[in-house]
Design a protein around this motif. Structure first.
Motif, PDB file in Angstrom:
ATOM      1  N   MET A  59       0.838  -1.176   0.000  1.00 25.04           N
ATOM      2  CA  MET A  59       0.000   0.000   0.000  1.00 25.04           C
ATOM      3  C   MET A  59       0.885   1.241   0.000  1.00 25.04           C
ATOM      4  SD  MET A  59      -3.206   0.624   2.399  1.00 25.04           S
ATOM      5  CE  MET A  59      -3.085   1.897   3.582  1.00 25.04           C
ATOM      6  N   ALA A  60       0.492   2.275  -0.699  1.00 27.18           N
ATOM      7  CA  ALA A  60       1.274   3.502  -0.791  1.00 27.18           C
ATOM      8  C   ALA A  60       1.405   4.151   0.578  1.00 27.18           C
ATOM      9  CB  ALA A  60       0.620   4.459  -1.771  1.00 27.18           C
ATOM     10  N   LEU A  61       2.617   4.640   0.856  1.00 24.28           N
ATOM     11  CA  LEU A  61       2.875   5.308   2.127  1.00 24.28           C
ATOM     12  C   LEU A  61       2.615   6.798   1.990  1.00 24.28           C
ATOM     13  CD1 LEU A  61       6.265   3.584   3.009  1.00 24.28           C
ATOM     14  CD2 LEU A  61       4.017   3.025   3.912  1.00 24.28           C
ATOM     15  N   ASN A  62       2.204   7.434   3.090  1.00 19.31           N
ATOM     16  CA  ASN A  62       2.051   8.884   3.045  1.00 19.31           C
ATOM     17  C   ASN A  62       3.380   9.530   3.430  1.00 19.31           C
ATOM     18  OD1 ASN A  62       2.223   9.279   5.919  1.00 19.31           O
ATOM     19  ND2 ASN A  62       0.065   8.741   6.108  1.00 19.31           N
ATOM     20  N   ALA A  63       3.461  10.854   3.297  1.00 19.48           N
ATOM     21  CA  ALA A  63       4.716  11.578   3.507  1.00 19.48           C
ATOM     22  C   ALA A  63       5.274  11.393   4.917  1.00 19.48           C
ATOM     23  CB  ALA A  63       4.520  13.053   3.201  1.00 19.48           C
ATOM     24  N   LEU A  64       4.428  11.403   5.927  1.00 20.72           N
ATOM     25  CA  LEU A  64       4.929  11.249   7.304  1.00 20.72           C
ATOM     26  C   LEU A  64       5.488   9.852   7.558  1.00 20.72           C
ATOM     27  CD1 LEU A  64       2.302  13.278   9.360  1.00 20.72           C
ATOM     28  CD2 LEU A  64       4.656  13.911   8.798  1.00 20.72           C
ATOM     29  N   GLU A  65       4.868   8.837   6.976  1.00 18.98           N
ATOM     30  CA  GLU A  65       5.386   7.470   7.122  1.00 18.98           C
ATOM     31  C   GLU A  65       6.750   7.340   6.442  1.00 18.98           C
ATOM     32  OE1 GLU A  65       1.978   5.647   5.341  1.00 18.98           O
ATOM     33  OE2 GLU A  65       1.214   4.934   7.267  1.00 18.98           O
ATOM     34  N   ILE A  66       6.923   7.998   5.302  1.00 19.77           N
ATOM     35  CA  ILE A  66       8.210   7.982   4.598  1.00 19.77           C
ATOM     36  C   ILE A  66       9.246   8.776   5.378  1.00 19.77           C
ATOM     37  CG2 ILE A  66       9.403   8.748   2.499  1.00 19.77           C
ATOM     38  CD1 ILE A  66       6.674   8.227   1.029  1.00 19.77           C
ATOM     39  N   TYR A  67       8.843   9.942   5.894  1.00 17.18           N
ATOM     40  CA  TYR A  67       9.744  10.826   6.630  1.00 17.18           C
ATOM     41  C   TYR A  67      10.403  10.129   7.822  1.00 17.18           C
ATOM     42  CZ  TYR A  67      11.289  14.827   9.421  1.00 17.18           C
ATOM     43  OH  TYR A  67      12.033  15.704  10.155  1.00 17.18           O
ATOM     44  N   LYS A  68       9.675   9.239   8.478  1.00 20.78           N
ATOM     45  CA  LYS A  68      10.215   8.521   9.645  1.00 20.78           C
ATOM     46  C   LYS A  68      11.495   7.761   9.317  1.00 20.78           C
ATOM     47  CE  LYS A  68       5.676   7.765  11.719  1.00 20.78           C
ATOM     48  NZ  LYS A  68       4.650   6.751  12.039  1.00 20.78           N
ATOM     49  N   PHE A  69      11.660   7.359   8.047  1.00 21.15           N
ATOM     50  CA  PHE A  69      12.818   6.555   7.660  1.00 21.15           C
ATOM     51  C   PHE A  69      13.932   7.372   6.989  1.00 21.15           C
ATOM     52  CE2 PHE A  69       9.386   3.563   8.069  1.00 21.15           C
ATOM     53  CZ  PHE A  69       9.977   2.542   8.781  1.00 21.15           C
ATOM     54  N   LEU A  70      13.685   8.644   6.753  1.00 24.29           N
ATOM     55  CA  LEU A  70      14.706   9.491   6.134  1.00 24.29           C
ATOM     56  C   LEU A  70      15.694   9.970   7.198  1.00 24.29           C
ATOM     57  CD1 LEU A  70      12.524  11.552   3.622  1.00 24.29           C
ATOM     58  CD2 LEU A  70      13.935   9.541   3.174  1.00 24.29           C
ATOM     59  N   PRO A  71      16.893  10.442   6.794  1.00 12.89           N
ATOM     60  CA  PRO A  71      17.914  10.826   7.779  1.00 12.89           C
ATOM     61  C   PRO A  71      17.561  12.048   8.631  1.00 12.89           C
ATOM     62  CG  PRO A  71      18.755  11.021   5.516  1.00 12.89           C
ATOM     63  CD  PRO A  71      17.386  10.451   5.437  1.00 12.89           C
ATOM     64  N   LYS A  72      16.641  12.881   8.188  1.00 10.90           N
ATOM     65  CA  LYS A  72      16.166  14.071   8.922  1.00 10.90           C
ATOM     66  C   LYS A  72      17.290  15.066   9.217  1.00 10.90           C
ATOM     67  CE  LYS A  72      12.748  11.278  11.289  1.00 10.90           C
ATOM     68  NZ  LYS A  72      13.396  10.002  11.277  1.00 10.90           N
ATOM     69  N   ILE A  73      18.188  15.270   8.257  1.00 13.51           N
ATOM     70  CA  ILE A  73      19.281  16.229   8.457  1.00 13.51           C
ATOM     71  C   ILE A  73      19.160  17.441   7.531  1.00 13.51           C
ATOM     72  CG2 ILE A  73      20.927  14.556   9.382  1.00 13.51           C
ATOM     73  CD1 ILE A  73      22.138  14.348   6.597  1.00 13.51           C
ATOM     74  N   ASN A  74      18.186  17.429   6.654  1.00 13.00           N
ATOM     75  CA  ASN A  74      17.913  18.561   5.757  1.00 13.00           C
ATOM     76  C   ASN A  74      19.158  19.025   5.003  1.00 13.00           C
ATOM     77  OD1 ASN A  74      15.260  18.439   6.677  1.00 13.00           O
ATOM     78  ND2 ASN A  74      15.645  19.928   8.303  1.00 13.00           N
ATOM     79  N   CYS A  75      19.883  18.096   4.432  1.00 13.62           N
ATOM     80  CA  CYS A  75      21.127  18.408   3.718  1.00 13.62           C
ATOM     81  C   CYS A  75      20.872  18.995   2.331  1.00 13.62           C
ATOM     82  CB  CYS A  75      22.002  17.166   3.601  1.00 13.62           C
ATOM     83  SG  CYS A  75      21.281  15.872   2.545  1.00 13.62           S
ATOM     84  N   ALA A  76      19.711  18.775   1.767  1.00 11.87           N
ATOM     85  CA  ALA A  76      19.299  19.274   0.448  1.00 11.87           C
ATOM     86  C   ALA A  76      20.083  18.639  -0.697  1.00 11.87           C
ATOM     87  CB  ALA A  76      19.382  20.796   0.384  1.00 11.87           C
ATOM     88  N   GLU A  77      20.827  17.575  -0.440  1.00 14.30           N
ATOM     89  CA  GLU A  77      21.578  16.893  -1.498  1.00 14.30           C
ATOM     90  C   GLU A  77      20.652  16.186  -2.490  1.00 14.30           C
ATOM     91  OE1 GLU A  77      25.015  14.558  -0.239  1.00 14.30           O
ATOM     92  OE2 GLU A  77      25.081  15.759   1.598  1.00 14.30           O
ATOM     93  N   CYS A  78      19.411  15.994  -2.097  1.00 17.82           N
ATOM     94  CA  CYS A  78      18.426  15.358  -2.975  1.00 17.82           C
ATOM     95  C   CYS A  78      17.800  16.364  -3.933  1.00 17.82           C
ATOM     96  CB  CYS A  78      17.335  14.705  -2.139  1.00 17.82           C
ATOM     97  SG  CYS A  78      16.427  15.894  -1.124  1.00 17.82           S
ATOM     98  N   GLY A  79      18.091  17.652  -3.728  1.00 21.25           N
ATOM     99  CA  GLY A  79      17.512  18.690  -4.572  1.00 21.25           C
ATOM    100  C   GLY A  79      16.292  19.341  -3.964  1.00 21.25           C
ATOM    101  N   VAL A  80      15.920  18.912  -2.765  1.00 22.89           N
ATOM    102  CA  VAL A  80      14.765  19.470  -2.051  1.00 22.89           C
ATOM    103  C   VAL A  80      15.292  20.018  -0.727  1.00 22.89           C
ATOM    104  CG1 VAL A  80      12.472  18.949  -1.131  1.00 22.89           C
ATOM    105  CG2 VAL A  80      13.289  17.744  -3.140  1.00 22.89           C
ATOM    106  N   ARG A 105      16.058   2.099   3.223  1.00 26.70           N
ATOM    107  CA  ARG A 105      15.712   1.925   1.804  1.00 26.70           C
ATOM    108  C   ARG A 105      14.946   0.624   1.605  1.00 26.70           C
ATOM    109  NH1 ARG A 105      17.378   3.732  -2.996  1.00 26.70           N
ATOM    110  NH2 ARG A 105      19.063   4.949  -2.111  1.00 26.70           N
ATOM    111  N   ARG A 106      15.465  -0.461   2.188  1.00 21.28           N
ATOM    112  CA  ARG A 106      14.827  -1.774   2.052  1.00 21.28           C
ATOM    113  C   ARG A 106      13.398  -1.733   2.609  1.00 21.28           C
ATOM    114  NH1 ARG A 106      19.203  -4.098   3.265  1.00 21.28           N
ATOM    115  NH2 ARG A 106      18.906  -4.147   5.493  1.00 21.28           N
ATOM    116  N   HIS A 107      13.243  -1.119   3.784  1.00 20.81           N
ATOM    117  CA  HIS A 107      11.911  -1.048   4.399  1.00 20.81           C
ATOM    118  C   HIS A 107      10.947  -0.241   3.537  1.00 20.81           C
ATOM    119  CE1 HIS A 107       8.869  -0.995   7.526  1.00 20.81           C
ATOM    120  NE2 HIS A 107       8.709   0.289   7.238  1.00 20.81           N
ATOM    121  N   LEU A 108      11.383   0.933   3.060  1.00 16.41           N
ATOM    122  CA  LEU A 108      10.501   1.779   2.249  1.00 16.41           C
ATOM    123  C   LEU A 108      10.171   1.134   0.910  1.00 16.41           C
ATOM    124  CD1 LEU A 108      12.002   5.284   3.037  1.00 16.41           C
ATOM    125  CD2 LEU A 108       9.735   4.443   3.670  1.00 16.41           C
ATOM    126  N   GLU A 109      11.141   0.476   0.292  1.00 15.78           N
ATOM    127  CA  GLU A 109      10.863  -0.203  -0.979  1.00 15.78           C
ATOM    128  C   GLU A 109       9.869  -1.334  -0.776  1.00 15.78           C
ATOM    129  OE1 GLU A 109      14.790  -1.197  -2.337  1.00 15.78           O
ATOM    130  OE2 GLU A 109      15.033   0.725  -3.378  1.00 15.78           O
TER     131      GLU A 109
END
Length: 170
Positions: free
Chosen positions: A1-22, A50-54
């Motif tokens: 099932m598609a994840l929402n933004a907050l569910e995805i955010y929990k697994f991101l590094p949360k450092i706001n490096c902007a290396e992704c372009g955002v 990555r494995r969990h989100l994929e």
């Protein structure tokens, strides 16, 4: 099932490096959730995250392809669960089951080709045929598969005998 933004955010590094372009990880999560970005754009995501989100973002029904080339029918592989969410990519497939013991398999296949109807403005017809191995005679089944392959339908082989299948499949 598609994840929402907050569910995805929990697994991101949360450092706001902007290396992704955002500019922020939360904005990046929103881009992923809307399908505008992919996890590959984040160089700092851990392999475990990555494995969990994929895994979590896999479609609820795995895509199955029946047949090849012009006789190909795709089923599943979509995130869409309800018609109101988005248009389905793969159309509904209709299949018919025949036995290799049928008296005139060739004429039955021709009759099935004529079977078509319109439902809610959409033309629907039989796209696949499952041929069951009822005769228990490899020669009869092989001949039936040959006729089925020439018919234009996506073939589904209903045979559990590996020796018979080895004769048929290249």
């Amino acid at each position: 099932m598609a994840l929402n933004a907050l569910e995805i955010y929990k697994f991101l590094p949360k450092i706001n490096c902007a290396e992704c372009g955002v500019p922020t990880c939360l904005a990046f999560a929103m881009q992923i959730a809307s399908g505008k970005s992919s996890l590959d754009q984040c160089p700092r995501i851990t392999p475990e995250a990555r494995r969990h989100l994929e895994q979590a973002s896999l479609p609820p029904v795995r895509e199955i392809v029946i047949g090849v080339r012009e006789n190909k029918l795709k089923l599943g592989g979509e995130q869409v669960m309800f018609r109101h969410e988005k248009t389905f990519i793969n159309p509904v497939g209709i299949a018919v089951i025949l036995d290799d013991t049928s008296d005139d398999l060739e004429s039955q296949l021709e009759q099935i080709k004529k079977l078509a109807f319109v439902r809610v403005g959409e033309n629907i017809w039989t796209e696949a045929v499952l041929l069951r191995y009822k005769s228990q005679d490899p020669k009869i089944y092989c001949e039936g598969v040959r006729l089925l392959a020439q018919s234009g339908f996506a073939p589904i082989l209903g045979c559990e005998d590996p020796e018979v299948l080895e004769e048929i499949l290249p």
